[in-house]
Write a protein that holds these residues in place. Structure first.
Motif, mmCIF file in Angstrom:
data_model
loop_
_atom_site.group_PDB
_atom_site.id
_atom_site.type_symbol
_atom_site.label_atom_id
_atom_site.label_comp_id
_atom_site.label_asym_id
_atom_site.label_seq_id
_atom_site.Cartn_x
_atom_site.Cartn_y
_atom_site.Cartn_z
ATOM 1 N N UNK A 1 46.282 36.433 32.629
ATOM 2 C CA UNK A 1 46.647 37.637 33.391
ATOM 3 C C UNK A 1 45.423 38.505 33.675
ATOM 4 N N UNK A 2 44.558 38.621 32.688
ATOM 5 C CA UNK A 2 43.336 39.415 32.886
ATOM 6 C C UNK A 2 42.451 38.797 33.973
ATOM 7 N N UNK A 3 42.371 37.453 33.932
ATOM 8 C CA UNK A 3 41.536 36.770 34.938
ATOM 9 C C UNK A 3 42.094 37.002 36.332
ATOM 10 N N UNK A 4 43.444 36.905 36.444
ATOM 11 C CA UNK A 4 44.074 37.136 37.746
ATOM 12 C C UNK A 4 43.853 38.587 38.202
ATOM 13 N N UNK A 5 43.963 39.516 37.258
ATOM 14 C CA UNK A 5 43.781 40.917 37.584
ATOM 15 C C UNK A 5 42.346 41.196 38.052
ATOM 16 N N UNK A 6 41.393 40.562 37.377
ATOM 17 C CA UNK A 6 39.996 40.756 37.755
ATOM 18 C C UNK A 6 39.743 40.198 39.155
ATOM 19 N N UNK A 7 40.350 39.018 39.416
ATOM 20 C CA UNK A 7 40.186 38.428 40.744
ATOM 21 C C UNK A 7 40.785 39.344 41.811
ATOM 22 N N UNK A 8 41.962 39.877 41.467
ATOM 23 C CA UNK A 8 42.640 40.751 42.431
ATOM 24 C C UNK A 8 41.827 42.019 42.667
ATOM 25 N N UNK A 9 41.311 42.545 41.559
ATOM 26 C CA UNK A 9 40.481 43.753 41.707
ATOM 27 C C UNK A 9 39.214 43.456 42.518
ATOM 28 N N UNK A 10 38.678 42.274 42.261
ATOM 29 C CA UNK A 10 37.464 41.866 42.983
ATOM 30 C C UNK A 10 37.745 41.756 44.486
ATOM 31 N N UNK A 11 38.945 41.205 44.768
ATOM 32 C CA UNK A 11 39.306 41.048 46.178
ATOM 33 C C UNK A 11 39.579 42.413 46.832
ATOM 34 N N UNK A 12 40.121 43.350 46.072
ATOM 35 C CA UNK A 12 40.473 44.656 46.629
ATOM 36 C C UNK A 12 39.261 45.608 46.735
ATOM 37 N N UNK A 13 38.161 45.219 46.146
ATOM 38 C CA UNK A 13 36.976 46.083 46.243
ATOM 39 C C UNK A 13 36.503 46.111 47.711
ATOM 40 N N UNK A 14 36.129 47.265 48.192
ATOM 41 C CA UNK A 14 35.615 47.306 49.567
ATOM 42 C C UNK A 14 34.268 46.603 49.662
ATOM 43 N N UNK A 15 34.087 45.871 50.739
ATOM 44 C CA UNK A 15 32.847 45.125 50.939
ATOM 45 C C UNK A 15 32.059 45.798 52.102
ATOM 46 N N UNK A 16 30.795 45.830 51.919
ATOM 47 C CA UNK A 16 29.920 46.469 52.936
ATOM 48 C C UNK A 16 28.863 45.481 53.383
ATOM 49 N N UNK A 17 28.388 45.808 54.590
ATOM 50 C CA UNK A 17 27.264 45.017 55.082
ATOM 51 C C UNK A 17 26.237 45.976 55.716
ATOM 52 N N UNK A 18 25.053 45.532 55.721
ATOM 53 C CA UNK A 18 23.965 46.381 56.223
ATOM 54 C C UNK A 18 23.805 46.110 57.717
#
Length: 200
Positions: free
Chosen positions: A172-189
């Motif tokens: 569950x923690x691994x899934x949560x981390x993946x989900x959080x990772x996916x929900x993090x905003x991504x930026x580009x220069x």
């Protein structure tokens, strides 16, 4: 003077007493004379022989006594017939005594066999009791082992459940981390150096 016996009467002693007393009855003699003769043979007093005859032995020889008395009566009535009757009576008495002796010997053998069988059964019973005791002991040992196995099984089972719970939480923690990772905003220069958010 001979030492008078005071020990118990044996079956052989009773037989001597019966034979001599019956002979005296057949021959027309007195029982007192018979007791004196037996006392001489067995090393007892005539009184002891008389008491033994009247209290114990006589009852076993009632039929033989009647035969002996009948033989005595025939002997007193006629000369020749008396002699032949006496011989016949002697044969009957001897035959009767032989039958009694055979019976006593057979009875003695039967008693010996029964005692032997009793000892065998007692030995067998003892062996079975020892076997039962051994089985009871083994049963107790098996119960103790079973208790240990059940305890060990319960411990392993509890450890297994704990491990499953840990693995489930880790998943569950691994899934949560993946989900959080996916929900993090991504930026580009951008080329001008500004950061631009990239949507999925």
């Amino acid at each position: 003077m001979a030492v008078k016996r005071q020990d118990a009467w044996t079956p052989d002693d009773d037989l001597v007493l019966a034979e001599v007393t019956l002979r005296h009855i057949r021959e027309g003699s007195t029982q007192l004379a018979a007791f004196e003769e037996v006392a001489e043979k067995l090393g007892r007093t005539p009184a002891a022989c008389g008491f033994r005859w009247n209290s114990c032995v006589r009852k076993k020889y009632e039929a033989a006594i009647q035969i002996a008395k009948a033989q005595r009566q025939k002997r007193n009535q006629t000369g020749r017939s008396r002699l032949s009757g006496q011989l016949q009576g002697d044969q009957e008495a001897l035959s009767s005594l032989d039958a009694i002796i055979r019976y006593l010997r057979r009875h003695k053998n039967e008693v010996a066999e029964l005692r032997k069988r009793q000892k065998e059964l007692e030995k067998e019973l003892k062996q079975r009791e020892e076997k039962i005791e051994q089985l009871v002991k083994e049963n107790e040992e098996m119960k103790n082992r079973l208790d240990h196995v059940e305890t060990d099984y319960q411990t392993v089972n509890d450890d297994y459940k704990t491990l499953i719970q840990i693995m489930d939480r880790a998943r569950k923690l691994a899934l949560l981390e993946e989900e959080q990772e996916e929900n993090k905003p991504k930026f580009r220069m951008e080329e001008n150096g500004n950061l631009e958010r990239v949507d999925k």
